[in-house]
Design an enzyme around this catalytic site. Sequence first.
Site, PDB file in Angstrom:
ATOM      1  N   ALA A  72     -52.402   1.724 -19.041  1.00  0.00           N
ATOM      2  CA  ALA A  72     -53.176   1.626 -17.795  1.00  0.00           C
ATOM      3  C   ALA A  72     -53.960   2.899 -17.482  1.00  0.00           C
ATOM      4  CB  ALA A  72     -52.253   1.268 -16.640  1.00  0.00           C
ATOM      5  N   THR A  73     -53.474   4.049 -17.921  1.00  0.00           N
ATOM      6  CA  THR A  73     -54.243   5.279 -17.689  1.00  0.00           C
ATOM      7  C   THR A  73     -55.607   5.161 -18.351  1.00  0.00           C
ATOM      8  OG1 THR A  73     -52.230   6.602 -17.553  1.00  0.00           O
ATOM      9  CG2 THR A  73     -54.278   7.787 -18.019  1.00  0.00           C
ATOM     10  N   ASN A 152     -47.207   1.956  -6.659  1.00  0.00           N
ATOM     11  CA  ASN A 152     -46.074   2.264  -7.533  1.00  0.00           C
ATOM     12  C   ASN A 152     -44.909   2.940  -6.805  1.00  0.00           C
ATOM     13  OD1 ASN A 152     -48.505   4.014  -7.712  1.00  0.00           O
ATOM     14  ND2 ASN A 152     -47.064   5.477  -8.575  1.00  0.00           N
ATOM     15  N   GLN A 180     -48.502  -2.335 -11.499  1.00  0.00           N
ATOM     16  CA  GLN A 180     -47.195  -2.623 -10.914  1.00  0.00           C
ATOM     17  C   GLN A 180     -47.049  -4.089 -10.516  1.00  0.00           C
ATOM     18  OE1 GLN A 180     -44.500  -0.662 -10.523  1.00  0.00           O
ATOM     19  NE2 GLN A 180     -45.429   1.196 -11.318  1.00  0.00           N
ATOM     20  N   SER A 200     -50.564  -2.680 -17.911  1.00  0.00           N
ATOM     21  CA  SER A 200     -49.806  -1.868 -18.860  1.00  0.00           C
ATOM     22  C   SER A 200     -48.569  -2.635 -19.314  1.00  0.00           C
ATOM     23  CB  SER A 200     -49.393  -0.553 -18.202  1.00  0.00           C
ATOM     24  OG  SER A 200     -48.680   0.235 -19.121  1.00  0.00           O
ATOM     25  N   ALA A 201     -48.311  -2.627 -20.624  1.00  0.00           N
ATOM     26  CA  ALA A 201     -47.190  -3.414 -21.157  1.00  0.00           C
ATOM     27  C   ALA A 201     -45.830  -2.840 -20.759  1.00  0.00           C
ATOM     28  CB  ALA A 201     -47.289  -3.497 -22.685  1.00  0.00           C
ATOM     29  N   HIS A 202     -45.728  -1.495 -20.693  1.00  0.00           N
ATOM     30  CA  HIS A 202     -44.372  -0.928 -20.546  1.00  0.00           C
ATOM     31  C   HIS A 202     -43.823  -1.029 -19.132  1.00  0.00           C
ATOM     32  CE1 HIS A 202     -44.853   3.134 -18.594  1.00  0.00           C
ATOM     33  NE2 HIS A 202     -46.106   2.970 -18.967  1.00  0.00           N
ATOM     34  N   THR A 241     -58.623   1.156 -34.319  1.00  0.00           N
ATOM     35  CA  THR A 241     -57.813   0.098 -34.917  1.00  0.00           C
ATOM     36  C   THR A 241     -56.782  -0.402 -33.924  1.00  0.00           C
ATOM     37  OG1 THR A 241     -58.138   1.035 -37.108  1.00  0.00           O
ATOM     38  CG2 THR A 241     -56.225  -0.417 -36.831  1.00  0.00           C
ATOM     39  N   CYS A 327     -39.164  17.403  -7.151  1.00  0.00           N
ATOM     40  CA  CYS A 327     -38.432  18.644  -7.410  1.00  0.00           C
ATOM     41  C   CYS A 327     -37.960  18.737  -8.844  1.00  0.00           C
ATOM     42  CB  CYS A 327     -37.251  18.782  -6.458  1.00  0.00           C
ATOM     43  SG  CYS A 327     -36.145  17.375  -6.484  1.00  0.00           S
TER      44      CYS A 327
HETATM   45  C1  LIG Z   1     -47.625   3.490 -14.615  1.00  0.00           C
HETATM   46  C2  LIG Z   1     -48.904   3.338 -13.889  1.00  0.00           C
HETATM   47  C3  LIG Z   1     -50.120   3.727 -14.467  1.00  0.00           C
HETATM   48  C4  LIG Z   1     -50.184   4.379 -15.823  1.00  0.00           C
HETATM   49  O1  LIG Z   1     -49.882   3.457 -16.828  1.00  0.00           O
HETATM   50  P1  LIG Z   1     -49.648   3.926 -18.339  1.00  0.00           P
HETATM   51  O2  LIG Z   1     -49.682   2.658 -19.121  1.00  0.00           O
HETATM   52  O3  LIG Z   1     -48.302   4.573 -18.348  1.00  0.00           O
HETATM   53  O4  LIG Z   1     -50.743   4.850 -18.708  1.00  0.00           O
HETATM   54  C5  LIG Z   1     -51.274   3.530 -13.747  1.00  0.00           C
HETATM   55  N1  LIG Z   1     -51.248   2.976 -12.520  1.00  0.00           N
HETATM   56  C6  LIG Z   1     -50.103   2.590 -11.927  1.00  0.00           C
HETATM   57  C7  LIG Z   1     -50.151   1.969 -10.578  1.00  0.00           C
HETATM   58  C8  LIG Z   1     -48.895   2.760 -12.591  1.00  0.00           C
HETATM   59  O5  LIG Z   1     -47.771   2.385 -11.994  1.00  0.00           O
END
Ligand SMILES: *Cc1c(COP(=O)(O)O)cnc(C)c1O
Length: 403
Positions: A72-73, A152, A180, A200-202, A241, A327
């Site tokens: 997602a970044t 998030n 999210q 984002s998949a993770h 790729t 922190c």
């Molecule tokens: C985790 C997150 C991202 C970043 O996603 P990545 O796949 O880890 O780069 C961007 N936006 C939100 C709202 C997220 O929670």
Amino acid sequence: MKPIYLDYSATTPVDPRVLSKMLPYFGELFGNAASKNHSFGWAAEQAVDEAREAVAALIGAQAKEIVFTSGATESDNLALLGVAEMYAEKGKHIITCVTEHKAILDPAHYLATKGFEVTFLPVDKTGSLDLQALEAAITPQTILISLMAANNEIGTIHPLKEIGAMAKKHDVLFHTDATQATGKIPLDVEAMGIDLMSLSAHKMYGPKGVGALYVRRRKPRVRLAPILHGGGHERGMRSGTLNVPGIVGFGEACRIAQLEMAEEAERLISLRDRLQKGLESQLDFVFLNGHPQNRLPGNLNLSFAYVEGESLMMGMENIAVSSGSACTSASLEPSYVLRALGVSEDLAHCSIRFSLGRFTTEEEIDLAIQKTVETVRRLREMSPLYDMAKEGIDISSIKWTSH
Ligand SMILES: *Cc1c(COP(=O)(O)O)cnc(C)c1O
């Protein structure tokens, strides 16, 4: 005690069903999806096509509108930078919001150094937007509105359908960072008038390092300047790729999410409410951060007044959660999201984000309640401020003597 994972908003474990679907693509099915001349390439291409269909189906899109990325970044950067470069002659104004993820805020700040004007809309104390303020911010120079689907940290959900309609009315593109929200709440790019969407998949039981950008192909056809130049993969918008095993896993994660989302949301809401009630019934001075109803099923962000943030996190050993004071990381700054809600610095520092997910059990929730209650009580025993608050003394009214 076995550690309990309540940090699903940070990342999720790969679902075993997803993993088993991916494994062959690290082995005998190792082909390059761009190899058009042999069966190794065709097998990979077919797997990518299937995954593309599954990702598209989850959000009501067409397969051709999905651009695979590294996460997602990258999707957020591609949406903002790609639109900015492509539509600069139309206008140089972008609207976003102060509670967005850094993957939106940082490219937005970067664009501001390159001659773009960026409006960062404020939010109210629940993290919600004022739609009238959004409409008032739109000018003839505005080319893009980028507002996240769900936050998030606090889980607050933005009204995508209303925003989409407003963007359409003013002929402005609408991007949403739905990282999210995908697989957690129903999303439909057509019904919601979304032109670009980051995934984002993770964050949804797929692997790390793979994501997607939805790019609308008709009404309107969105054009994007690429960030990565090269072999012209992904309709020229993202060369490189393809990460075939990752994409296969992402597709399977989307397929499962679509099938199980409704039931899973209900289960998570009930566990989340159990956690909240369990804590609030045993502890006083607990404050909810975010919107009381309009938030993601698995999110619970609470501030525990009169405890020190760092000690709270240390006391919560074996419960994996996130804290509103960074922190544990490089900075001691309290969360900018909580600060934007008007949460005081003290309360932001003693906040905890519990985020529940697919493998969270009732037993884990009960253990987390027990551990949190124990820790907060122990820390408050040492707090003179807590004693005063309990006696009804308004601490903010005390005039501390200074020398
Ligand atoms: C985790 C997150 C991202 C970043 O996603 P990545 O796949 O880890 O780069 C961007 N936006 C939100 C709202 C997220 O929670």
